[in-house]
Design a protein around this motif. Structure first.
Motif, PDB file in Angstrom:
ATOM      1  N   MET A 144       9.174  51.024   5.644  1.00  0.00           N
ATOM      2  CA  MET A 144       7.988  51.010   6.502  1.00  0.00           C
ATOM      3  C   MET A 144       7.202  52.311   6.350  1.00  0.00           C
ATOM      4  N   ASP A 145       7.928  53.436   6.298  1.00  0.00           N
ATOM      5  CA  ASP A 145       7.258  54.734   6.152  1.00  0.00           C
ATOM      6  C   ASP A 145       6.551  54.852   4.804  1.00  0.00           C
ATOM      7  N   ALA A 146       7.160  54.300   3.765  1.00  0.00           N
ATOM      8  CA  ALA A 146       6.542  54.363   2.436  1.00  0.00           C
ATOM      9  C   ALA A 146       5.198  53.645   2.435  1.00  0.00           C
ATOM     10  N   ILE A 147       5.160  52.461   3.013  1.00  0.00           N
ATOM     11  CA  ILE A 147       3.912  51.703   3.050  1.00  0.00           C
ATOM     12  C   ILE A 147       2.906  52.373   3.974  1.00  0.00           C
ATOM     13  N   ALA A 148       3.385  52.927   5.081  1.00  0.00           N
ATOM     14  CA  ALA A 148       2.480  53.630   5.992  1.00  0.00           C
ATOM     15  C   ALA A 148       1.858  54.846   5.312  1.00  0.00           C
ATOM     16  N   THR A 149       2.639  55.534   4.493  1.00  0.00           N
ATOM     17  CA  THR A 149       2.122  56.710   3.776  1.00  0.00           C
ATOM     18  C   THR A 149       1.062  56.304   2.758  1.00  0.00           C
ATOM     19  N   ILE A 150       1.333  55.239   2.027  1.00  0.00           N
ATOM     20  CA  ILE A 150       0.342  54.753   1.050  1.00  0.00           C
ATOM     21  C   ILE A 150      -0.921  54.291   1.760  1.00  0.00           C
ATOM     22  N   ALA A 151      -0.757  53.520   2.830  1.00  0.00           N
ATOM     23  CA  ALA A 151      -1.919  53.037   3.579  1.00  0.00           C
ATOM     24  C   ALA A 151      -2.706  54.191   4.177  1.00  0.00           C
ATOM     25  N   GLY A 152      -1.994  55.230   4.650  1.00  0.00           N
ATOM     26  CA  GLY A 152      -2.682  56.396   5.200  1.00  0.00           C
ATOM     27  C   GLY A 152      -3.501  57.119   4.148  1.00  0.00           C
ATOM     28  N   HIS A 153      -2.965  57.194   2.943  1.00  0.00           N
ATOM     29  CA  HIS A 153      -3.716  57.816   1.846  1.00  0.00           C
ATOM     30  C   HIS A 153      -4.971  57.003   1.531  1.00  0.00           C
ATOM     31  N   VAL A 154      -4.829  55.696   1.498  1.00  0.00           N
ATOM     32  CA  VAL A 154      -5.985  54.826   1.245  1.00  0.00           C
ATOM     33  C   VAL A 154      -7.049  55.036   2.314  1.00  0.00           C
ATOM     34  N   ARG A 155      -6.632  55.073   3.565  1.00  0.00           N
ATOM     35  CA  ARG A 155      -7.582  55.240   4.663  1.00  0.00           C
ATOM     36  C   ARG A 155      -8.279  56.601   4.587  1.00  0.00           C
ATOM     37  N   ALA A 156      -7.529  57.639   4.220  1.00  0.00           N
ATOM     38  CA  ALA A 156      -8.121  58.977   4.122  1.00  0.00           C
ATOM     39  C   ALA A 156      -9.206  59.030   3.056  1.00  0.00           C
ATOM     40  N   ILE A 157      -8.950  58.398   1.926  1.00  0.00           N
ATOM     41  CA  ILE A 157      -9.946  58.381   0.846  1.00  0.00           C
ATOM     42  C   ILE A 157     -11.146  57.522   1.255  1.00  0.00           C
ATOM     43  N   ALA A 158     -10.878  56.384   1.892  1.00  0.00           N
ATOM     44  CA  ALA A 158     -11.968  55.505   2.318  1.00  0.00           C
ATOM     45  C   ALA A 158     -12.866  56.194   3.346  1.00  0.00           C
ATOM     46  N   ALA A 159     -12.246  56.989   4.219  1.00  0.00           N
ATOM     47  CA  ALA A 159     -13.008  57.657   5.274  1.00  0.00           C
ATOM     48  C   ALA A 159     -13.967  58.710   4.728  1.00  0.00           C
ATOM     49  N   GLN A 160     -13.665  59.250   3.553  1.00  0.00           N
ATOM     50  CA  GLN A 160     -14.523  60.286   2.986  1.00  0.00           C
ATOM     51  C   GLN A 160     -15.337  59.774   1.810  1.00  0.00           C
ATOM     52  N   LYS A 161     -15.601  58.478   1.799  1.00  0.00           N
ATOM     53  CA  LYS A 161     -16.395  57.906   0.711  1.00  0.00           C
ATOM     54  C   LYS A 161     -17.699  58.677   0.545  1.00  0.00           C
ATOM     55  N   GLY A 162     -17.906  59.212  -0.630  1.00  0.00           N
ATOM     56  CA  GLY A 162     -19.112  59.996  -0.909  1.00  0.00           C
ATOM     57  C   GLY A 162     -19.021  61.427  -0.420  1.00  0.00           C
TER      58      GLY A 162
END
Length: 218
Positions: A144-162
């Protein structure tokens, strides 16, 4: 918040005309508003008006705005990619890359997928698909933590689009005259590649860490 409407199909009337509205049509109208104006612009009244119906008409399909946002998220994020027949690293890379694209397609989905909210079957299927491709050797909590870490990374990159590109441009501008005060920043920036490499770099390091952990347990 009631989530039952996300998990059970509405029975179709055996007789009479088909319902003029559907939950998908309502969600699509709300998504169009959010894509153009942001999530704050979405309301039951606004969606009903855009569809040419009264606000009360929408309450036959969902209880209120919180449930409307949940339906929007299910519809906007859409199904997880097919990860079958791929090595686990390639599968998780495809999973993360697809999720990032969905967030980029609907910027409001980041806000919609935080806090105390309803979880629908589509969103839960993303977790299911990612957990299924993780290799053996991890505990349930670690999976669960592994997927949460990957998803958190995705969200962080998406939040700073541009934003990363804008930050690089801003730093480049000030370093023209102040590079001597920040030599480490100037050197790293001069040697940096494309500003959109943070997603791939970060994801690869997360997967590297999982791989090292698994190898230690063999």
């Amino acid at each position: 918040m009631s989530v039952e409407f996300l998990w059970h199909e509405r029975p179709k009337p055996a007789r009479g005309p088909k319902p003029a509205l559907t939950l998908d049509r309502i969600a699509d109208a709300a998504i169009a508003i959010a894509d153009a104006e942001g999530l704050a612009a979405v309301s039951m009244q606004r969606v009903a008006a855009d569809l040419g119906y009264t606000k009360m008409s929408l309450y036959r399909y969902l209880p209120g705005k919180a449930e409307l946002v949940a339906a929007m998220l299910e519809r906007g994020i859409g199904p997880a990619p097919d990860l079958s027949d791929r090595p686990w690293r390639a599968a998780l890379t495809a999973w993360a890359t697809t999720l990032l694209g969905r967030y980029f397609g609907h910027a409001w989905s980041l806000e919609a997928s935080t806090g105390n909210r309803a979880i629908g079957p589509v969103e839960l299927s993303w977790m299911e698909s990612a957990l299924k491709v993780l290799p053996d050797g991890l505990t349930g909590g670690e999976r669960m933590d592994a997927i949460a870490t990957i998803a958190g990374h995705v969200r962080a990159i998406a939040a700073q689009k541009g934003g990363e590109e804008q930050l690089t441009a801003a730093m480049t501008l000030v370093l023209r005259e102040h590079a001597d005060r920040f030599p480490a920043v100037a050197a790293a920036l001069a040697d940096a590649g494309a500003p959109d490499q943070a997603f791939t770099f970060g994801l690869d390091r997360i997967l590297d860490g999982l791989e090292v952990l698994l190898e230690r347990r063999v």
